[in-house]
Design an enzyme around this catalytic site. Structure first.
Site, short mmCIF file in Angstrom:
data_model
loop_
_atom_site.label_atom_id
_atom_site.label_comp_id
_atom_site.label_asym_id
_atom_site.label_seq_id
_atom_site.Cartn_x
_atom_site.Cartn_y
_atom_site.Cartn_z
N ASN A 152 0.76 -1.24 -0.12
CA ASN A 152 -0.04 -0.21 -0.10
C ASN A 152 0.89 1.29 -0.04
O ASN A 152 0.49 2.36 -0.35
CB ASN A 152 -1.07 0.00 1.06
N SER A 229 -0.12 -8.15 7.85
CA SER A 229 -1.24 -8.69 8.57
C SER A 229 -0.91 -9.14 9.80
O SER A 229 0.27 -9.54 10.17
CB SER A 229 -2.10 -9.69 7.93
N GLU A 248 4.26 -3.80 12.28
CA GLU A 248 3.13 -2.89 12.01
C GLU A 248 2.04 -3.54 11.53
O GLU A 248 2.35 -3.80 10.37
CB GLU A 248 3.59 -1.53 11.24
N CYS A 283 -3.47 1.40 6.73
CA CYS A 283 -3.64 0.86 7.96
C CYS A 283 -4.43 1.72 8.96
O CYS A 283 -5.29 1.18 9.82
CB CYS A 283 -1.96 0.66 8.66
#
Length: 475
Positions: A152, A229, A248, A283
């Site tokens: 992302n 994930s 993270e 996120c």
């Protein structure tokens, strides 16, 4: 068509096999990307170990200069880098450009932090028997860092791994996301031109599980930094043993809007940006809104108006706000979650339909707390709006989550703001802003299943160094 090789020990190496990289939006072929073998990964780690002998002795000013040069080179190729992100990640060009700007700033922060690594003196005579001794601490690089990055933010999240690692004097083996390897390889090219010693950065694309397992299990790799994930992150921590780990992970970020929040239209504009930027594949994307019942109806109406103005379509169109999700599987998953919520009584205020490869930005109300779109991480263009009777109730609902990355609260009451900041179970609280706010030098990370450790160059750098104590006996 681009044929992308591996980057091992300062050389662009052909692989035994390649995979076809397709555009998530147009499904056109972008490149053939190398798939690393186990032997490739082994050689990458070996090379990183050998290069550490050079990096650990490199003066701070030289490490700083290399990082500053990378920022300068990326500035020169900003438009090329932005288009690269838009093609491989289907990130709208305006968002891709913003990511490249942040990436440049992140490397500049790293260049500055390379010169600020310092220890402290310890007052040994504070303890009986410590008289006549001088003590100080130094921070030393850990060695080889294994970095695993997501799709992302294929440049800026890579920078959050490489920047602090190199600033500290470490070497890195980087495994980029399968859909976005080209951005990482472009950065490797820039580090090569900036003068980074051969082997200090290795880039290996391919099977994420194989590469990740090898890096986590290898005792020569001293620290793992991973963004992805919670399931994979939990597995990494279980397998990592005593090596350092920074994780993270996921979130379903929430924002609270009080009845005394202020300008509702401005807030709706900000929430829209936070919920649908890069199709919600962030996120800290706004996923849940808890708005006071006295302003819930007008706020939801304003929100729907803002969302209706978003432009959807080709990520390379500079006017596009929302484009395709990263895979067809993810598109189908998000659609299924919307249908599940509707079956349980949720109301679709706007969106929810698929047009071509683009899922239209969606607002849902009357969503049960047990619905996946509310309690799990959607990672798509879906916003759930809940009406609440008080900030206390909203805070409890925000905390009723397996995640705890960041949260936001809009209120003009300073006492309510500070009480919420104290009670929210998250890694960061944004007062009078959305949870999506992040600048790249602040400490960033979460609690619960949102992760372990902190990013932000200074804080990540601390995790990539070891503290050594030196005591001189003058007696």
């Amino acid at each position: 068509m681009l044929l992308q090789h591996l980057y091992i020990n300062g050389q662009w190496r052909e692989a035994k096999s390649y995979t076809t990289l397709l555009s998530p939006y147009s499904e056109e072929t972008i490149a053939q990307v190398a798939i690393a073998s186990e032997q490739d990964v082994e050689e990458a780690v070996e090379g990183a170990v050998e290069a550490f002998k050079v990096m650990r002795k490199m003066p701070a000013h030289e490490r700083s200069s290399i990082l500053a040069k990378v920022a300068e080179l990326l500035e020169e190729r900003k438009e090329e880098a932005s288009e690269q992100i838009a093609k491989e990640a289907a990130k709208p060009l305006k968002a891709a450009r913003a990511e490249v700007d942040r990436t440049i700033e992140t490397y500049r922060f790293a260049a500055e932090e390379a010169k600020r690594i310092q220890g402290e003196t310890i007052p040994m005579d504070a303890a009986a028997g410590g008289e006549g001794r001088i003590a100080y601490t130094v921070k030393e690089p850990v060695g080889v860092v294994g970095a695993i990055t997501p799709f992302n933010f294929p440049m800026n999240l890579v920078a959050h791994k490489l920047g602090p690692a190199i600033a500290a004097g470490n070497t890195i083996v980087l495994k980029p996301a399968g859909q976005t390897p080209l951005s990482a390889y472009l950065i490797a090219e820039l580090f090569e031109k900036a003068g980074l010693p051969k082997g200090a950065l290795q880039v290996v694309s391919g099977n994420g599980k194989m590469i990740g397992d090898k890096l986590v299990a290898d005792p020569r790799v001293k620290h793992i930094t991973f963004t992805g994930s919670p399931k994979v992150g939990t597995g990494i921590r279980e397998k990592a043993g005593l090596k350092g780990v920074t994780l993270e992970l996921g979130s379903n970020a929430a924002v609270i809007i009080d009845q005394e929040a202020g300008d509702l239209e401005a807030i709706a504009e900000r929430v829209t940006a936070g919920a649908y930027s890069y199709q919600g594949q962030v996120c800290i994307s706004v996923q849940r809104v808890y708005v006071h019942e006295k302003v819930a109806e007008p706020f939801t109406k304003l929100l729907a108006e803002k969302v209706s103005n978003l432009r959807t379509g080709d990520p390379l169109d500079p006017n596009t706000d929302v484009s395709a999700l990263i895979t067809e599987e993810d598109t189908q998953r998000v659609q299924d979650w919307i249908q599940e919520a509707k079956a349980e009584g949720a109301k679709v205020v706007i969106g929810g339909e698929l047009e071509g490869r683009v899922l239209q930005p969606t607002i849902l109300t009357n969503v049960p707390r047990s619905a996946k779109v509310s309690c799990q991480e959607v990672f798509g263009p879906v916003l759930v709006v809940h009406s609440v009777s008080s900030i206390t109730e909203a805070t409890q609902l925000v905390n009723d989550s397996m995640y705890g990355l960041q949260a936001g609260i809009y209120t003009q009451n300073i006492n309510d703001a500070m009480e919420a900041a104290d009670r929210l179970e998250v890694g960061g609280v944004m007062i009078n802003d959305i949870p999506t706010f992040r600048v790249d030098h602040m400490p960033y990370g979460g609690v619960k299943q949102s992760g372990f450790g902190r990013e932000g160059i200074k804080y990540a750098l601390d995790a990539m160094t070891e503290l050594k104590l030196v005591v001189i006996n003058r007696n």
